[in-house]
Design a protein around this motif. Structure first.
Motif, mmCIF file in Angstrom:
data_model
loop_
_atom_site.group_PDB
_atom_site.id
_atom_site.type_symbol
_atom_site.label_atom_id
_atom_site.label_comp_id
_atom_site.label_asym_id
_atom_site.label_seq_id
_atom_site.Cartn_x
_atom_site.Cartn_y
_atom_site.Cartn_z
ATOM 1 N N HIS A 1 0.727 -1.268 0.136
ATOM 2 C CA HIS A 1 -0.076 -0.050 -0.075
ATOM 3 C C HIS A 1 0.819 1.197 0.037
ATOM 4 O O HIS A 1 0.340 2.538 0.031
ATOM 5 C CB HIS A 1 -1.221 -0.196 1.109
ATOM 6 N N GLU B 1 2.324 1.872 -2.431
ATOM 7 C CA GLU B 1 1.787 2.413 -3.954
ATOM 8 C C GLU B 1 1.010 3.656 -3.793
ATOM 9 O O GLU B 1 0.933 4.487 -4.653
ATOM 10 C CB GLU B 1 1.392 1.338 -4.778
ATOM 11 N N GLU B 2 -0.239 3.516 -2.743
ATOM 12 C CA GLU B 2 -1.050 4.480 -2.832
ATOM 13 C C GLU B 2 -0.449 5.866 -2.496
ATOM 14 O O GLU B 2 -0.908 6.740 -3.041
ATOM 15 C CB GLU B 2 -2.057 4.323 -1.326
ATOM 16 N N MET B 3 0.740 5.867 -1.923
ATOM 17 C CA MET B 3 1.258 7.261 -1.796
ATOM 18 C C MET B 3 2.119 7.699 -2.763
ATOM 19 O O MET B 3 2.378 8.712 -3.327
ATOM 20 C CB MET B 3 2.333 7.200 -0.440
ATOM 21 N N LEU B 4 2.580 6.586 -3.346
ATOM 22 C CA LEU B 4 3.703 6.595 -4.497
ATOM 23 C C LEU B 4 3.001 7.078 -5.862
ATOM 24 O O LEU B 4 3.569 8.130 -6.882
ATOM 25 C CB LEU B 4 4.474 5.360 -4.948
#
Ligand SMILES: Nc1ncnc2c1ncn2[C@@H]1O[C@H](COP(=O)(O)OP(=O)(O)OP(=O)(O)O)[C@@H](O)[C@H]1O
Ligand SMILES: [Mg+2]
Lengths: 256, 307
Positions: free
Chosen positions: A91, A93-96
Protein backbone atom coordinates in the motif's frame (compact mmCIF):
# COMPACT_ATOMS: atom_id res chain seq x y z
CA UNK A 1 1.29 24.15 -0.36
CA UNK A 2 -1.61 23.47 2.01
CA UNK A 3 -3.32 21.21 -0.45
CA UNK A 4 -0.32 19.29 -1.68
CA UNK A 5 1.75 19.08 1.47
CA UNK A 6 -0.22 19.74 4.62
CA UNK A 7 -3.26 17.55 3.92
CA UNK A 8 -1.17 14.54 2.86
CA UNK A 9 1.10 15.14 5.86
CA UNK A 10 -1.80 15.17 8.31
CA UNK A 11 -3.27 12.10 6.62
CA UNK A 12 -0.05 10.14 7.02
CA UNK A 13 0.44 11.21 10.64
CA UNK A 14 -3.10 10.30 11.66
CA UNK A 15 -2.78 6.98 9.88
CA UNK A 16 0.53 6.29 11.62
CA UNK A 17 -0.76 7.19 15.07
CA UNK A 18 -3.92 5.13 14.57
CA UNK A 19 -1.76 2.21 13.47
CA UNK A 20 0.28 1.99 16.66
CA UNK A 21 -2.65 2.84 18.90
CA UNK A 22 -4.68 0.05 17.33
CA UNK A 23 -1.97 -2.44 18.28
CA UNK A 24 -1.11 -0.83 21.62
CA UNK A 25 -0.54 -4.23 23.22
CA UNK A 26 2.44 -4.63 20.92
CA UNK A 27 3.56 -1.02 20.90
CA UNK A 28 2.84 0.76 24.19
CA UNK A 29 2.62 -2.04 26.72
CA UNK A 30 5.98 -3.81 26.23
CA UNK A 31 8.15 -0.79 27.06
CA UNK A 32 6.12 -0.24 30.24
CA UNK A 33 6.75 -3.84 31.30
CA UNK A 34 10.44 -3.90 30.49
CA UNK A 35 10.80 -0.55 32.24
CA UNK A 36 9.31 -2.02 35.39
CA UNK A 37 11.66 -5.03 35.14
CA UNK A 38 14.74 -2.84 34.74
CA UNK A 39 13.75 -0.88 37.80
CA UNK A 40 13.07 -3.97 39.87
CA UNK A 41 16.33 -5.68 38.90
CA UNK A 42 18.83 -2.86 38.49
CA UNK A 43 17.17 -0.34 40.69
CA UNK A 44 15.81 -2.18 43.71
CA UNK A 45 17.73 -5.48 43.76
CA UNK A 46 21.22 -4.74 42.43
CA UNK A 47 21.24 -0.97 42.63
CA UNK A 48 21.71 -0.61 46.41
CA UNK A 49 24.78 -2.90 46.22
CA UNK A 50 26.35 -0.73 43.53
CA UNK A 51 25.96 2.37 45.65
CA UNK A 52 26.20 5.67 43.87
CA UNK A 53 27.31 6.64 40.36
CA UNK A 54 28.75 10.14 39.97
CA UNK A 55 27.10 11.06 43.26
CA UNK A 56 23.57 9.78 42.44
CA UNK A 57 21.72 6.73 43.65
CA UNK A 58 22.14 4.07 40.95
CA UNK A 59 18.41 3.91 40.25
CA UNK A 60 18.32 7.65 39.64
CA UNK A 61 21.45 7.50 37.54
CA UNK A 62 20.09 4.87 35.16
CA UNK A 63 16.49 6.15 34.95
CA UNK A 64 17.18 8.70 32.16
CA UNK A 65 19.06 6.11 30.10
CA UNK A 66 16.34 3.52 30.45
CA UNK A 67 13.66 6.00 29.48
CA UNK A 68 15.68 7.01 26.42
CA UNK A 69 16.24 3.36 25.57
CA UNK A 70 12.47 2.88 25.28
CA UNK A 71 12.11 6.02 23.22
CA UNK A 72 14.88 5.00 20.83
CA UNK A 73 13.56 1.48 20.35
CA UNK A 74 10.02 2.66 19.82
CA UNK A 75 10.74 5.49 17.42
CA UNK A 76 12.94 3.18 15.38
CA UNK A 77 10.58 0.24 15.62
CA UNK A 78 7.54 2.28 14.67
CA UNK A 79 8.94 3.56 11.41
CA UNK A 80 10.78 0.41 10.41
CA UNK A 81 7.76 -1.83 10.81
CA UNK A 82 5.21 0.60 9.45
CA UNK A 83 7.21 1.52 6.36
CA UNK A 84 8.32 -2.04 5.68
CA UNK A 85 4.73 -3.19 6.19
CA UNK A 86 3.60 -0.64 3.62
CA UNK A 87 6.20 -1.96 1.20
CA UNK A 88 5.34 -5.55 1.93
CA UNK A 89 1.56 -5.15 1.58
CA UNK A 90 2.25 -2.76 -1.30
CA UNK A 91 0.00 0.00 0.00
CA UNK A 92 3.01 2.28 -0.20
CA UNK A 93 1.87 2.48 -3.83
CA UNK A 94 -1.11 4.51 -2.64
CA UNK A 95 1.35 7.23 -1.72
CA UNK A 96 3.65 6.79 -4.68
CA UNK A 97 0.91 7.36 -7.26
CA UNK A 98 -0.34 10.48 -5.47
CA UNK A 99 1.21 13.91 -5.96
CA UNK A 100 2.94 13.97 -2.58
CA UNK A 101 6.44 15.44 -2.39
CA UNK A 102 8.85 12.89 -0.92
CA UNK A 103 9.81 15.13 1.96
CA UNK A 104 6.17 15.05 3.07
CA UNK A 105 6.14 11.24 3.13
CA UNK A 106 9.37 11.38 5.10
CA UNK A 107 8.06 14.00 7.51
CA UNK A 108 4.83 12.05 7.98
CA UNK A 109 6.53 8.81 8.95
CA UNK A 110 9.07 10.56 11.15
CA UNK A 111 6.30 12.45 12.94
CA UNK A 112 4.58 9.12 13.57
CA UNK A 113 7.79 7.89 15.19
CA UNK A 114 8.14 11.08 17.23
CA UNK A 115 4.58 10.81 18.55
CA UNK A 116 5.22 7.20 19.52
CA UNK A 117 8.50 8.25 21.15
CA UNK A 118 6.81 10.90 23.29
CA UNK A 119 3.92 8.64 24.20
CA UNK A 120 6.14 5.76 25.23
CA UNK A 121 8.45 8.18 27.03
CA UNK A 122 5.50 9.44 29.06
CA UNK A 123 4.22 5.95 29.86
CA UNK A 124 7.64 4.77 30.89
CA UNK A 125 8.23 7.87 33.03
CA UNK A 126 4.95 7.20 34.84
CA UNK A 127 6.04 3.61 35.52
CA UNK A 128 9.36 4.93 36.82
CA UNK A 129 7.49 7.09 39.33
CA UNK A 130 6.41 3.91 41.11
CA UNK A 131 10.04 3.13 41.88
CA UNK A 132 11.73 6.46 42.42
CA UNK A 133 11.14 10.19 42.40
CA UNK A 134 12.13 11.45 38.98
CA UNK A 135 14.17 14.60 39.14
CA UNK A 136 13.55 17.42 36.70
CA UNK A 137 16.59 19.61 36.22
CA UNK A 138 15.34 21.17 32.99
CA UNK A 139 12.08 20.10 31.40
CA UNK A 140 12.77 22.02 28.20
CA UNK A 141 16.08 20.23 27.65
CA UNK A 142 14.34 16.91 28.26
CA UNK A 143 11.65 17.68 25.70
CA UNK A 144 14.11 18.82 23.08
CA UNK A 145 16.25 15.72 23.62
CA UNK A 146 13.26 13.39 23.26
CA UNK A 147 12.16 15.27 20.16
CA UNK A 148 15.53 15.16 18.42
CA UNK A 149 16.25 11.59 19.46
CA UNK A 150 12.93 10.40 18.08
CA UNK A 151 13.69 12.14 14.81
CA UNK A 152 17.14 10.61 14.50
CA UNK A 153 15.99 7.07 15.23
CA UNK A 154 12.81 7.34 13.17
CA UNK A 155 14.99 8.29 10.22
CA UNK A 156 17.34 5.40 10.95
CA UNK A 157 14.33 3.06 11.06
CA UNK A 158 13.10 4.44 7.76
CA UNK A 159 16.46 3.81 6.09
CA UNK A 160 16.44 0.27 7.48
CA UNK A 161 12.94 -0.27 6.04
CA UNK A 162 13.91 1.15 2.66
CA UNK A 163 16.68 -1.40 2.27
CA UNK A 164 14.80 -4.29 3.87
CA UNK A 165 13.58 -6.96 1.49
CA UNK A 166 12.29 -9.52 3.96
CA UNK A 167 11.09 -9.58 7.54
CA UNK A 168 14.49 -10.74 8.83
CA UNK A 169 16.02 -7.55 7.54
CA UNK A 170 13.96 -5.42 9.89
CA UNK A 171 15.06 -7.31 12.98
CA UNK A 172 18.74 -7.79 12.14
CA UNK A 173 19.75 -4.15 12.56
CA UNK A 174 17.87 -3.61 15.84
CA UNK A 175 19.31 -6.82 17.28
CA UNK A 176 22.88 -6.59 16.09
CA UNK A 177 23.44 -2.85 15.90
CA UNK A 178 20.91 -0.88 17.87
CA UNK A 179 20.79 -2.98 21.04
CA UNK A 180 24.60 -3.18 21.47
CA UNK A 181 24.88 0.55 20.83
CA UNK A 182 22.29 1.21 23.50
CA UNK A 183 23.98 -1.01 26.09
CA UNK A 184 27.37 0.54 25.28
CA UNK A 185 25.94 4.04 25.16
CA UNK A 186 26.29 4.81 28.83
CA UNK A 187 22.80 3.84 29.93
CA UNK A 188 24.09 1.83 32.89
CA UNK A 189 27.45 3.44 33.55
CA UNK A 190 29.41 6.63 33.27
CA UNK A 191 31.92 6.41 30.41
CA UNK A 192 34.46 7.86 32.81
CA UNK A 193 34.69 4.31 34.13
CA UNK A 194 35.98 3.14 30.76
CA UNK A 195 39.66 2.98 29.70
CA UNK A 196 40.68 5.94 27.49
CA UNK A 197 40.55 3.86 24.31
CA UNK A 198 36.97 2.78 24.85
CA UNK A 199 36.00 6.32 25.78
CA UNK A 200 37.21 7.43 22.34
CA UNK A 201 35.31 4.60 20.65
CA UNK A 202 32.17 5.54 22.56
CA UNK A 203 32.35 9.05 21.14
CA UNK A 204 31.16 7.59 17.81
CA UNK A 205 28.06 6.15 19.40
CA UNK A 206 25.11 8.51 18.89
CA UNK A 207 23.33 6.99 21.86
CA UNK A 208 25.99 8.30 24.22
CA UNK A 209 24.91 11.86 23.37
CA UNK A 210 21.25 11.06 23.68
CA UNK A 211 21.57 9.42 27.08
CA UNK A 212 23.86 12.03 28.51
CA UNK A 213 21.86 14.95 27.20
CA UNK A 214 18.71 13.49 28.73
CA UNK A 215 20.51 12.69 31.96
CA UNK A 216 21.56 16.32 32.04
CA UNK A 217 17.94 17.34 31.58
CA UNK A 218 16.88 15.21 34.53
CA UNK A 219 19.82 15.28 36.89
CA UNK A 220 21.90 18.20 35.69
CA UNK A 221 24.80 15.80 35.28
CA UNK A 222 26.43 14.56 32.07
CA UNK A 223 29.62 12.93 30.81
CA UNK A 224 29.37 15.06 27.70
CA UNK A 225 29.13 18.80 27.29
CA UNK A 226 25.44 19.46 26.65
CA UNK A 227 26.02 21.85 23.72
CA UNK A 228 28.28 19.29 22.15
CA UNK A 229 25.56 16.66 22.58
CA UNK A 230 22.95 18.86 20.89
CA UNK A 231 25.25 19.62 17.99
CA UNK A 232 25.85 15.92 17.47
CA UNK A 233 22.10 15.20 17.53
CA UNK A 234 21.52 17.94 15.02
CA UNK A 235 24.27 16.62 12.76
CA UNK A 236 22.85 13.10 12.93
CA UNK A 237 19.34 14.37 12.10
CA UNK A 238 20.48 16.39 9.12
CA UNK A 239 22.68 13.66 7.68
CA UNK A 240 20.04 10.94 8.07
CA UNK A 241 17.33 13.22 6.68
CA UNK A 242 19.48 13.93 3.62
CA UNK A 243 20.18 10.24 3.08
CA UNK A 244 16.51 9.23 3.48
CA UNK A 245 15.29 11.90 1.10
CA UNK A 246 17.86 10.91 -1.47
CA UNK A 247 16.83 7.27 -1.20
CA UNK A 248 13.14 8.11 -1.59
CA UNK A 249 13.84 10.38 -4.55
CA UNK A 250 15.73 7.61 -6.28
CA UNK A 251 13.02 5.12 -5.38
CA UNK A 252 15.54 2.75 -3.80
CA UNK A 253 13.77 -0.34 -2.51
CA UNK A 254 10.34 0.91 -3.56
CA UNK A 255 10.42 1.28 -7.35
CA UNK A 256 11.68 -1.26 -9.85
CA UNK B 1 -6.52 17.27 -26.66
CA UNK B 2 -4.31 14.28 -25.95
CA UNK B 3 -4.82 12.51 -22.66
CA UNK B 4 -1.71 10.41 -22.96
CA UNK B 5 1.24 10.58 -25.31
CA UNK B 6 3.95 7.96 -24.97
CA UNK B 7 7.07 8.29 -27.07
CA UNK B 8 9.68 5.61 -27.53
CA UNK B 9 9.21 4.23 -24.04
CA UNK B 10 11.77 1.63 -23.05
CA UNK B 11 12.16 -0.34 -19.88
CA UNK B 12 14.86 -2.77 -18.94
CA UNK B 13 14.52 -4.20 -15.43
CA UNK B 14 17.51 -4.66 -13.16
CA UNK B 15 17.59 -8.35 -14.05
CA UNK B 16 18.37 -7.24 -17.66
CA UNK B 17 14.90 -8.22 -18.84
CA UNK B 18 13.62 -5.78 -21.45
CA UNK B 19 9.90 -5.42 -20.84
CA UNK B 20 9.28 -2.51 -23.23
CA UNK B 21 11.25 -2.08 -26.43
CA UNK B 22 10.28 1.48 -27.32
CA UNK B 23 6.53 1.83 -27.50
CA UNK B 24 4.55 4.78 -28.87
CA UNK B 25 0.95 5.46 -27.99
CA UNK B 26 -1.43 8.34 -28.42
CA UNK B 27 -4.69 8.40 -26.52
CA UNK B 28 -7.19 11.21 -26.93
CA UNK B 29 -9.20 12.86 -24.22
CA UNK B 30 -12.53 11.13 -23.73
CA UNK B 31 -11.31 7.90 -25.31
CA UNK B 32 -12.11 4.45 -24.04
CA UNK B 33 -8.90 2.66 -24.84
CA UNK B 34 -7.94 -0.99 -24.52
CA UNK B 35 -4.40 -2.24 -24.18
CA UNK B 36 -4.47 -5.89 -24.99
CA UNK B 37 -1.73 -8.44 -24.81
CA UNK B 38 -0.72 -11.86 -23.55
CA UNK B 39 0.88 -12.48 -20.14
CA UNK B 40 4.21 -10.77 -19.80
CA UNK B 41 3.66 -8.47 -22.79
CA UNK B 42 4.56 -5.36 -20.79
CA UNK B 43 1.13 -3.88 -20.04
CA UNK B 44 1.59 -3.51 -16.30
CA UNK B 45 5.12 -2.23 -16.81
CA UNK B 46 3.83 0.54 -19.08
CA UNK B 47 1.10 1.45 -16.60
CA UNK B 48 3.55 1.38 -13.70
CA UNK B 49 5.75 3.88 -15.48
CA UNK B 50 2.85 6.18 -16.35
CA UNK B 51 1.73 6.47 -12.75
CA UNK B 52 5.12 6.65 -11.09
CA UNK B 53 5.53 3.16 -9.64
CA UNK B 54 8.25 2.01 -12.02
CA UNK B 55 11.28 3.97 -13.21
CA UNK B 56 11.58 4.09 -16.99
CA UNK B 57 14.81 3.44 -18.84
CA UNK B 58 14.15 6.01 -21.56
CA UNK B 59 11.39 7.73 -23.50
CA UNK B 60 8.87 10.43 -22.64
CA UNK B 61 5.32 10.46 -21.35
CA UNK B 62 2.90 13.34 -21.30
CA UNK B 63 -0.35 13.24 -19.39
CA UNK B 64 -2.75 15.94 -20.61
CA UNK B 65 0.32 17.80 -21.83
CA UNK B 66 2.23 17.50 -18.54
CA UNK B 67 5.54 15.70 -18.77
CA UNK B 68 5.80 13.10 -16.02
CA UNK B 69 9.46 13.99 -15.40
CA UNK B 70 9.16 17.74 -15.16
CA UNK B 71 5.55 18.21 -14.03
CA UNK B 72 5.31 14.98 -12.06
CA UNK B 73 2.74 16.05 -9.51
CA UNK B 74 0.39 17.76 -11.97
CA UNK B 75 0.57 14.69 -14.18
CA UNK B 76 -0.11 12.42 -11.22
CA UNK B 77 -3.20 14.32 -10.15
CA UNK B 78 -4.71 13.75 -13.61
CA UNK B 79 -4.49 9.98 -13.22
CA UNK B 80 -6.46 7.47 -11.19
CA UNK B 81 -5.00 4.01 -11.09
CA UNK B 82 -6.55 0.61 -10.45
CA UNK B 83 -3.61 -1.78 -10.23
CA UNK B 84 -3.59 -5.41 -11.27
CA UNK B 85 -2.75 -6.68 -7.80
CA UNK B 86 -4.61 -5.82 -4.63
CA UNK B 87 -2.54 -3.23 -2.82
CA UNK B 88 -4.33 -1.84 0.16
CA UNK B 89 -3.62 -2.26 3.82
CA UNK B 90 -5.30 -5.36 5.19
CA UNK B 91 -5.86 -3.70 8.54
CA UNK B 92 -7.96 -0.80 7.41
CA UNK B 93 -11.62 -0.39 6.66
CA UNK B 94 -12.91 0.29 3.16
CA UNK B 95 -13.96 3.80 4.05
CA UNK B 96 -10.65 4.77 5.62
CA UNK B 97 -8.74 3.39 2.64
CA UNK B 98 -10.71 5.61 0.29
CA UNK B 99 -10.57 8.65 2.59
CA UNK B 100 -6.82 8.33 3.15
CA UNK B 101 -6.25 8.17 -0.57
CA UNK B 102 -8.20 11.42 -0.81
CA UNK B 103 -5.86 12.86 1.80
CA UNK B 104 -2.82 11.85 -0.25
CA UNK B 105 -4.27 13.77 -3.17
CA UNK B 106 -4.74 16.83 -0.98
CA UNK B 107 -8.51 16.56 -0.77
CA UNK B 108 -10.21 18.01 2.25
CA UNK B 109 -11.77 15.37 4.46
CA UNK B 110 -15.28 16.80 4.06
CA UNK B 111 -15.15 16.68 0.28
CA UNK B 112 -13.47 13.28 0.39
CA UNK B 113 -16.27 11.97 2.58
CA UNK B 114 -18.95 13.07 0.08
CA UNK B 115 -17.09 11.51 -2.81
CA UNK B 116 -16.33 8.32 -0.91
CA UNK B 117 -20.02 7.90 -0.25
CA UNK B 118 -20.88 8.63 -3.87
CA UNK B 119 -18.48 6.07 -5.31
CA UNK B 120 -18.86 3.41 -2.66
CA UNK B 121 -22.62 3.56 -3.16
CA UNK B 122 -22.28 3.35 -6.94
CA UNK B 123 -19.95 0.40 -6.65
CA UNK B 124 -22.16 -1.38 -4.17
CA UNK B 125 -19.73 -1.16 -1.26
CA UNK B 126 -21.38 1.38 0.99
CA UNK B 127 -22.78 -1.31 3.27
CA UNK B 128 -19.28 -2.71 3.64
CA UNK B 129 -17.65 0.61 4.45
CA UNK B 130 -16.76 -0.28 8.03
CA UNK B 131 -15.44 -3.72 7.17
CA UNK B 132 -11.75 -4.48 6.92
CA UNK B 133 -10.54 -4.71 3.36
CA UNK B 134 -9.22 -8.23 3.98
CA UNK B 135 -12.79 -9.39 4.66
CA UNK B 136 -14.05 -8.43 1.20
CA UNK B 137 -14.44 -10.92 -1.61
CA UNK B 138 -12.02 -10.72 -4.54
CA UNK B 139 -14.52 -8.95 -6.77
CA UNK B 140 -15.36 -6.43 -4.05
CA UNK B 141 -11.67 -5.70 -3.53
CA UNK B 142 -11.33 -4.83 -7.20
CA UNK B 143 -14.30 -2.48 -6.93
CA UNK B 144 -12.85 -0.90 -3.83
CA UNK B 145 -9.74 -0.16 -5.83
CA UNK B 146 -11.93 1.56 -8.44
CA UNK B 147 -13.58 3.72 -5.77
CA UNK B 148 -10.17 4.57 -4.35
CA UNK B 149 -8.87 5.55 -7.80
CA UNK B 150 -11.78 7.96 -8.33
CA UNK B 151 -11.59 9.87 -5.05
CA UNK B 152 -9.74 12.78 -6.69
CA UNK B 153 -11.99 12.60 -9.76
CA UNK B 154 -9.12 12.14 -12.20
CA UNK B 155 -9.37 13.11 -15.85
CA UNK B 156 -8.03 9.71 -16.81
CA UNK B 157 -8.70 6.37 -15.18
CA UNK B 158 -6.26 3.56 -15.86
CA UNK B 159 -7.39 0.04 -14.99
CA UNK B 160 -5.05 -2.93 -15.10
CA UNK B 161 -7.29 -5.96 -15.62
CA UNK B 162 -10.22 -4.60 -13.63
CA UNK B 163 -12.39 -7.64 -14.16
CA UNK B 164 -9.91 -10.46 -13.68
CA UNK B 165 -11.56 -12.99 -11.39
CA UNK B 166 -14.87 -11.12 -11.31
CA UNK B 167 -18.08 -13.04 -12.00
CA UNK B 168 -20.18 -12.31 -15.06
CA UNK B 169 -22.80 -10.25 -13.29
CA UNK B 170 -20.32 -8.11 -11.40
CA UNK B 171 -18.25 -7.76 -14.56
CA UNK B 172 -21.27 -6.42 -16.46
CA UNK B 173 -22.09 -3.95 -13.73
CA UNK B 174 -18.45 -2.82 -13.62
CA UNK B 175 -18.65 -2.29 -17.39
CA UNK B 176 -21.82 -0.22 -17.03
CA UNK B 177 -20.13 1.84 -14.36
CA UNK B 178 -17.11 2.48 -16.57
CA UNK B 179 -19.24 3.37 -19.58
CA UNK B 180 -21.11 5.80 -17.38
CA UNK B 181 -18.04 7.66 -16.13
CA UNK B 182 -16.57 7.63 -19.64
CA UNK B 183 -19.73 9.33 -20.91
CA UNK B 184 -19.28 11.95 -18.23
CA UNK B 185 -15.90 12.76 -19.74
CA UNK B 186 -13.34 10.57 -18.00
CA UNK B 187 -10.78 9.09 -20.34
CA UNK B 188 -10.46 5.38 -19.67
CA UNK B 189 -7.55 3.09 -20.42
CA UNK B 190 -7.82 -0.54 -19.53
CA UNK B 191 -5.83 -3.69 -20.02
CA UNK B 192 -7.51 -7.00 -20.37
CA UNK B 193 -7.14 -10.51 -21.66
CA UNK B 194 -10.83 -10.70 -22.50
CA UNK B 195 -11.34 -9.67 -26.09
CA UNK B 196 -15.08 -9.45 -25.61
CA UNK B 197 -14.45 -6.92 -22.89
CA UNK B 198 -12.42 -4.74 -25.24
CA UNK B 199 -14.97 -5.23 -28.00
CA UNK B 200 -17.96 -4.21 -25.97
CA UNK B 201 -16.34 -1.26 -24.20
CA UNK B 202 -13.55 0.31 -26.15
CA UNK B 203 -13.36 2.74 -29.03
CA UNK B 204 -9.67 2.25 -29.69
CA UNK B 205 -7.29 -0.54 -29.10
CA UNK B 206 -3.59 -1.29 -29.08
CA UNK B 207 -2.21 -4.77 -29.00
CA UNK B 208 1.11 -5.26 -27.28
CA UNK B 209 3.31 -8.31 -27.43
CA UNK B 210 6.82 -8.87 -26.08
CA UNK B 211 7.24 -5.19 -25.33
CA UNK B 212 6.15 -3.95 -28.75
CA UNK B 213 2.92 -2.48 -30.07
CA UNK B 214 1.87 -4.79 -32.87
CA UNK B 215 -1.41 -3.06 -33.67
CA UNK B 216 -2.79 0.37 -32.79
CA UNK B 217 -6.15 1.06 -34.34
CA UNK B 218 -9.83 1.68 -33.75
CA UNK B 219 -12.03 -1.16 -32.60
CA UNK B 220 -14.15 -0.76 -35.78
CA UNK B 221 -11.11 -0.98 -38.01
CA UNK B 222 -9.88 -4.04 -36.18
CA UNK B 223 -13.22 -5.80 -36.50
CA UNK B 224 -13.43 -5.00 -40.21
CA UNK B 225 -10.14 -6.85 -40.58
CA UNK B 226 -12.04 -9.93 -39.68
CA UNK B 227 -12.70 -10.77 -43.31
CA UNK B 228 -12.69 -14.52 -42.95
CA UNK B 229 -13.77 -17.06 -40.42
CA UNK B 230 -13.20 -20.74 -40.14
CA UNK B 231 -16.17 -23.00 -39.51
CA UNK B 232 -16.37 -26.62 -38.61
CA UNK B 233 -19.03 -28.79 -40.22
CA UNK B 234 -20.14 -32.08 -38.72
CA UNK B 235 -21.47 -34.52 -41.26
CA UNK B 236 -24.36 -36.92 -40.98
CA UNK B 237 -22.72 -39.69 -43.00
CA UNK B 238 -18.95 -40.03 -43.11
CA UNK B 239 -17.11 -39.46 -46.41
CA UNK B 240 -13.79 -40.94 -47.58
CA UNK B 241 -12.42 -38.09 -49.65
CA UNK B 242 -13.24 -34.46 -49.83
CA UNK B 243 -14.54 -33.38 -53.27
CA UNK B 244 -13.51 -30.04 -54.77
CA UNK B 245 -15.59 -27.26 -53.18
CA UNK B 246 -15.20 -24.56 -55.79
CA UNK B 247 -14.40 -21.17 -54.29
CA UNK B 248 -13.81 -22.41 -50.76
CA UNK B 249 -10.74 -23.52 -48.88
CA UNK B 250 -11.66 -26.78 -47.18
CA UNK B 251 -9.94 -29.50 -45.22
CA UNK B 252 -11.11 -32.95 -44.16
CA UNK B 253 -10.33 -33.31 -40.46
CA UNK B 254 -11.70 -36.80 -40.06
CA UNK B 255 -14.29 -38.75 -42.00
CA UNK B 256 -17.20 -36.86 -40.58
CA UNK B 257 -15.72 -33.39 -39.97
CA UNK B 258 -14.79 -30.70 -42.49
CA UNK B 259 -13.15 -27.37 -41.77
CA UNK B 260 -14.04 -24.60 -44.23
CA UNK B 261 -12.76 -21.06 -44.42
CA UNK B 262 -15.54 -18.63 -45.33
CA UNK B 263 -14.64 -15.19 -46.58
CA UNK B 264 -16.78 -12.18 -45.96
CA UNK B 265 -17.81 -11.96 -49.64
CA UNK B 266 -18.74 -15.65 -49.80
CA UNK B 267 -22.32 -16.74 -50.01
CA UNK B 268 -23.04 -19.45 -47.49
CA UNK B 269 -26.09 -20.66 -49.39
CA UNK B 270 -23.83 -21.37 -52.34
CA UNK B 271 -21.63 -23.45 -50.07
CA UNK B 272 -24.56 -25.57 -48.97
CA UNK B 273 -25.62 -26.07 -52.60
CA UNK B 274 -22.16 -27.33 -53.47
CA UNK B 275 -22.16 -29.64 -50.44
CA UNK B 276 -25.59 -31.04 -51.36
CA UNK B 277 -24.55 -31.57 -54.97
CA UNK B 278 -21.80 -33.87 -53.64
CA UNK B 279 -24.30 -35.65 -51.42
CA UNK B 280 -22.74 -34.28 -48.26
CA UNK B 281 -25.24 -33.62 -45.48
CA UNK B 282 -24.36 -31.37 -42.60
CA UNK B 283 -25.86 -31.92 -39.16
CA UNK B 284 -24.21 -29.02 -37.33
CA UNK B 285 -21.87 -26.11 -37.86
CA UNK B 286 -19.82 -23.99 -35.46
CA UNK B 287 -17.01 -21.42 -35.32
CA UNK B 288 -13.61 -23.00 -35.07
CA UNK B 289 -12.64 -20.39 -32.46
CA UNK B 290 -13.82 -17.05 -31.28
CA UNK B 291 -13.32 -14.70 -34.21
CA UNK B 292 -11.47 -12.08 -32.16
CA UNK B 293 -9.27 -14.66 -30.62
CA UNK B 294 -8.37 -15.89 -34.04
CA UNK B 295 -7.40 -12.41 -35.10
CA UNK B 296 -5.43 -11.88 -31.93
CA UNK B 297 -3.53 -15.12 -32.31
CA UNK B 298 -2.78 -14.25 -35.94
CA UNK B 299 -1.31 -10.92 -34.92
CA UNK B 300 0.85 -12.49 -32.24
CA UNK B 301 1.86 -15.23 -34.62
CA UNK B 302 3.01 -12.68 -37.20
CA UNK B 303 4.92 -10.88 -34.50
CA UNK B 304 6.90 -13.95 -33.52
CA UNK B 305 7.66 -14.78 -37.15
CA UNK B 306 9.38 -11.41 -37.55
CA UNK B 307 11.60 -12.02 -34.50
N1 LIG C 1 9.84 -6.01 -11.01
C1 LIG C 1 10.24 -6.72 -12.06
N2 LIG C 1 11.51 -7.14 -12.15
C2 LIG C 1 11.92 -7.85 -13.21
N3 LIG C 1 11.15 -8.19 -14.26
C3 LIG C 1 9.86 -7.81 -14.22
C4 LIG C 1 9.34 -7.06 -13.13
N4 LIG C 1 8.04 -6.80 -13.38
C5 LIG C 1 7.76 -7.39 -14.56
N5 LIG C 1 8.85 -7.99 -15.08
C6 LIG C 1 8.94 -8.69 -16.36
O1 LIG C 1 8.57 -7.81 -17.39
C7 LIG C 1 7.79 -8.47 -18.37
C8 LIG C 1 6.49 -7.71 -18.55
O2 LIG C 1 5.73 -7.86 -17.37
P1 LIG C 1 4.34 -7.11 -17.17
O3 LIG C 1 3.95 -7.31 -15.77
O4 LIG C 1 4.48 -5.71 -17.64
O5 LIG C 1 3.41 -7.94 -18.15
P2 LIG C 1 1.84 -7.83 -18.38
O6 LIG C 1 1.64 -7.50 -19.81
O7 LIG C 1 1.22 -6.92 -17.39
O8 LIG C 1 1.40 -9.34 -18.12
P3 LIG C 1 0.06 -9.90 -17.42
O9 LIG C 1 -0.98 -9.93 -18.47
O10 LIG C 1 0.47 -11.29 -17.02
O11 LIG C 1 -0.26 -9.04 -16.27
C9 LIG C 1 7.61 -9.89 -17.88
O12 LIG C 1 8.51 -10.70 -18.58
C10 LIG C 1 7.96 -9.83 -16.42
O13 LIG C 1 8.56 -11.03 -16.02
MG1 LIG D 1 -0.04 -7.15 -15.90
Amino acid sequence: MYKNSLIPFITIVIKEVCRFMRIWVQTILPPAISMALYFVIFGSLIGPRIGTMNGFDYIDYIAPGIIMMSIINNAYGNVVSSFFGAKFQRHIEEMLVAPIPNFVILAGYVTGGVVRGFLVGAVVAIVALFFTDLKLHSLSIMIVVVFMTSIVFSLAGLINAIFAEKFDDISIIPTFVLTPLIYLGGVFYSINLLPAFWQTVSAFNPILYVVNAFRYGMLGESDINITHAFIMLLVFSIVLFGISLQLLNKGVGIKS
Amino acid sequence: MSALVIKNLKKTYRNKLTALKGINLHINQGDFFALLGPNGAGKSTAIGIICGLVNKTSGTIEVFGHDIDTATNVAKSCIGIVPQEINFSQFETCLSIVLNQGGYYGIHRKVAMQRAEKYLVKLGLWDKRHEYSRDLSGGMKRRLMIARALIHEPKMLILDEPTAGVDVELRRSTWRFLIDINQQGTTIVLTTHYLEEAESLCKNIAIIDKGEIVKDTSMKQLLSNLNKETFIFDLIEPIKTLPELTGFKAKLIDFSTIEIEIKRENNINALFKILSSHGINVCSMRNKSNRLEELFLNLLDNNSKTD
